[in-house]
Scaffold this active site. Structure first.
Site, PDB file in Angstrom:
ATOM      1  N   SER A 146      -8.974   3.771   7.427  1.00 55.79           N
ATOM      2  CA  SER A 146      -9.963   2.930   7.993  1.00 55.79           C
ATOM      3  C   SER A 146     -10.700   3.812   8.946  1.00 55.79           C
ATOM      4  O   SER A 146     -10.155   4.837   9.451  1.00 55.79           O
ATOM      5  CB  SER A 146      -9.223   1.942   9.082  1.00 55.79           C
ATOM      6  OG  SER A 146      -9.983   1.391   9.943  1.00 55.79           O
ATOM      7  N   HIS A 156       7.065 -20.817  -4.197  1.00 56.71           N
ATOM      8  CA  HIS A 156       6.201 -21.090  -2.990  1.00 56.71           C
ATOM      9  C   HIS A 156       6.152 -19.758  -2.077  1.00 56.71           C
ATOM     10  O   HIS A 156       5.863 -20.016  -0.989  1.00 56.71           O
ATOM     11  CB  HIS A 156       6.953 -22.245  -2.120  1.00 56.71           C
ATOM     12  CG  HIS A 156       7.251 -23.274  -3.006  1.00 56.71           C
ATOM     13  ND1 HIS A 156       6.428 -24.463  -3.509  1.00 56.71           N
ATOM     14  CD2 HIS A 156       8.378 -23.474  -3.712  1.00 56.71           C
ATOM     15  CE1 HIS A 156       6.988 -25.245  -4.321  1.00 56.71           C
ATOM     16  NE2 HIS A 156       8.198 -24.726  -4.549  1.00 56.71           N
ATOM     17  N   LYS A 195      -4.198   3.123   9.689  1.00 57.07           N
ATOM     18  CA  LYS A 195      -4.339   1.969   8.380  1.00 57.07           C
ATOM     19  C   LYS A 195      -4.198   2.921   6.919  1.00 57.07           C
ATOM     20  O   LYS A 195      -4.790   3.968   6.956  1.00 57.07           O
ATOM     21  CB  LYS A 195      -5.595   1.373   8.392  1.00 57.07           C
ATOM     22  CG  LYS A 195      -5.559   0.501   9.455  1.00 57.07           C
ATOM     23  CD  LYS A 195      -5.083  -0.829   9.284  1.00 57.07           C
ATOM     24  CE  LYS A 195      -6.194  -1.676   8.490  1.00 57.07           C
ATOM     25  NZ  LYS A 195      -5.908  -3.121   8.195  1.00 57.07           N
ATOM     26  N   GLU A 221      -6.947  -4.636  -4.198  1.00 55.39           N
ATOM     27  CA  GLU A 221      -7.979  -5.709  -3.775  1.00 55.39           C
ATOM     28  C   GLU A 221      -8.953  -5.823  -4.721  1.00 55.39           C
ATOM     29  O   GLU A 221      -9.487  -7.163  -5.022  1.00 55.39           O
ATOM     30  CB  GLU A 221      -8.287  -5.232  -2.483  1.00 55.39           C
ATOM     31  CG  GLU A 221      -7.167  -5.663  -1.220  1.00 55.39           C
ATOM     32  CD  GLU A 221      -7.651  -5.036   0.030  1.00 55.39           C
ATOM     33  OE1 GLU A 221      -8.130  -5.974   1.062  1.00 55.39           O
ATOM     34  OE2 GLU A 221      -7.861  -4.005   0.225  1.00 55.39           O
TER      35      GLU A 221
END
Ligand code: ARG
Length: 461
Positions: free
Chosen positions: A278, A157, A284, A291
């Site tokens: 970024s 979980h 970043k 992704e």
């Protein structure tokens, strides 16, 4: 002007829209190698069976060789009016060698031709993907060996559950990829039959030697039913199904890389080569490759769905619907290949923050199960009761604001008299993972054993 290849009974050429919807050359040109290989095998067989003269055969073989060179050199002009790769190649052959080119299509149809080309193409893809899967597995096995003793939190979980070793976690993906490879290899076995010689749908009156073309093209045997051979696209669907599962595994793994590389987790750092910055936030480091691999599964399952729906309800034998098999399959198999390459790159380059993993593994009362197991083993308490007692121990640590290892023996005894100082031995995450020695469990020794097994399976060493 009517079509040069089939326009005998037509008085006008196709409408521009007809040509646009009908043409597949924009995408099926990538079948040129398989198409020419099929034609070479067919021409040789036609000559061997006396259907074609040796002179015609030699002209055809030399001409096809030149056509292939032109395509590879980028000097070939593909024509949409000629619809597809099959007619583009044949038309160019005619320009080169004249009438003999027209004899190549004896006892053949584009229906068995395209079925053959596409089987060969998908087979090549499977072979490449199998190599890529093995390379990723080997990379994971190497990293698992180095991280056999690295302790991280195991989750259920996405809540801390029990400590595991990072090597064990990596090997979980080696297992998944092993099943993926098995599915591709299995699809390849059924795929490897030769449709060539089925002609349009009914077979042919010419005395073909289909075993000869099968051997030349590396097929195990000729297909046994001409109607099935030209209508079947199971081989693409099976391959896309295998690709979907493999992409799903890579997607889950990517999701973990994204989570682990976040500042909040900090378990791993993806290399500069596989991160992006970024344009506005200078601090970043974004895990874009992970992704994108996480997302590619969408188009791969999409391809499986699209082609399944195209094939549903199609009567035998060939229908033009089946031309819709290629774009989605090309796209999906390209996407999987790129995903495997990106995943292999990310895994090879990432750095592991063992201290962060260890600290996270030690928090969240992750060795509570070990206390319950101790009560069962050392004090003869039934597991259900031990679970309840341990729950109270966790509550008391929570109240005291410490971890389980921060409880004194008096704290333990206040909850259950049967506990003694030996309990402290099972509270560390090290002893927890070391004790998980059941076959397939997370103990470092097990990890090293599985590493050896996989290395042998993958490299023979
Ligand atoms: N371009 C076609 C395809 O990909 C080749 C087969 C065409 N056959 C036909 N009878 N029109 O399916």
């Amino acid at each position: 002007m009517s079509n040069r290849m089939w326009g005998g009974r037509f008085s006008s050429g196709p409408d521009a829209i007809m040509e646009e919807i009908n043409a597949s050359i924009g995408f099926d040109q990538r079948l040129y190698r398989q198409d020419i290989a099929g034609s070479i095998a067919h021409a040789r067989m036609l000559a061997a069976t006396g259907i074609l003269t040796e002179a015609d055969r030699d002209a055809i073989l030399a001409g096809l060789d030149e056509v292939r060179s032109e395509i590879e050199a980028g000097t070939f002009t593909f024509s949409r009016a000629l619809e597809d790769i099959h007619m583009n190649v044949e038309s160019r052959l005619r320009e080169k060698i004249g009438d003999a080119a027209g004899r190549l299509h004896t006892a053949r149809s584009r229906n068995d031709q395209v079925a053959t080309d596409f089987r060969l193409y998908v087979r090549d893809c499977i072979d490449m993907l199998l190599g890529q899967i093995a390379a990723l597995q080997l990379k994971l096995v190497e990293r698992a060996e180095a991280e056999a003793e690295t302790i991280m939190p195991g989750f259920t979980h996405l809540q801390s559950a029990q400590p595991v070793t990072f090597g064990h976690h990596l090997l979980a993906y080696v297992e998944m990829l092993g099943r993926d490879a098995g599915r591709f290899a299995d699809a390849r076995k059924r795929l490897n039959e030769n449709p060539l010689g089925s002609a349009a749908l009914a077979g042919t009156s010419f005395p073909l030697d289909r075993d000869m073309t099968s051997a030349a093209l590396g097929f195990d045997r000729p297909t046994a039913n001409s109607l099935d051979a030209v209508s079947d696209r199971d081989f693409v669907l099976e391959t896309l199904a295998a690709a979907s599962l493999c992409a799903m595994h890579l997607s889950r793994f990517s999701e973990e890389l994204v989570i682990w590389s976040s500042a909040q987790f900090g378990f791993i750092r993806l290399s500069d080569k596989f991160s992006t910055g970024s344009s506005i936030m200078p601090q970043k480091r974004n895990p874009d490759a992970a992704e994108l691999v996480r997302a590619k599964v969408g188009r791969i399952i999409g391809a499986l769905t699209a082609l399944s729906i195209v094939m549903k309800g199609l009567p035998l034998a060939y229908s033009k619907d089946m031309q819709e098999d290629k774009e989605v399959a090309f796209d999906a198999l390209d996407a999987l290949s790129l995903s495997l390459a990106a995943m292999t790159g990310m895994i090879g380059d990432l750095t592991v923050n063992r201290a962060k993993m260890h600290a996270a593994a030690s928090s969240g009362f992750s060795t509570a199960t070990d206390i319950a197991d101790w009560l069962v083993r050392e004090a003869g308490v039934p597991f259900r009761d031990a679970h309840h007692i341990t729950g109270r121990i966790v509550a008391s640590a929570e109240a005291k604001g410490c971890g389980l290892e921060g409880l004194t023996i008096e704290d333990f005894k206040a909850i259950d008299e049967r506990i003694d100082s030996r309990i402290h031995k099972v509270l560390t995450v090290e002893s927890s993972v070391r004790s998980r020695k059941s076959y397939g469990g997370t103990a470092p020794d097990n990890v090293l054993m599985q590493v050896a097994r996989w290395r042998e399976a993958l490299t023979g060493e």
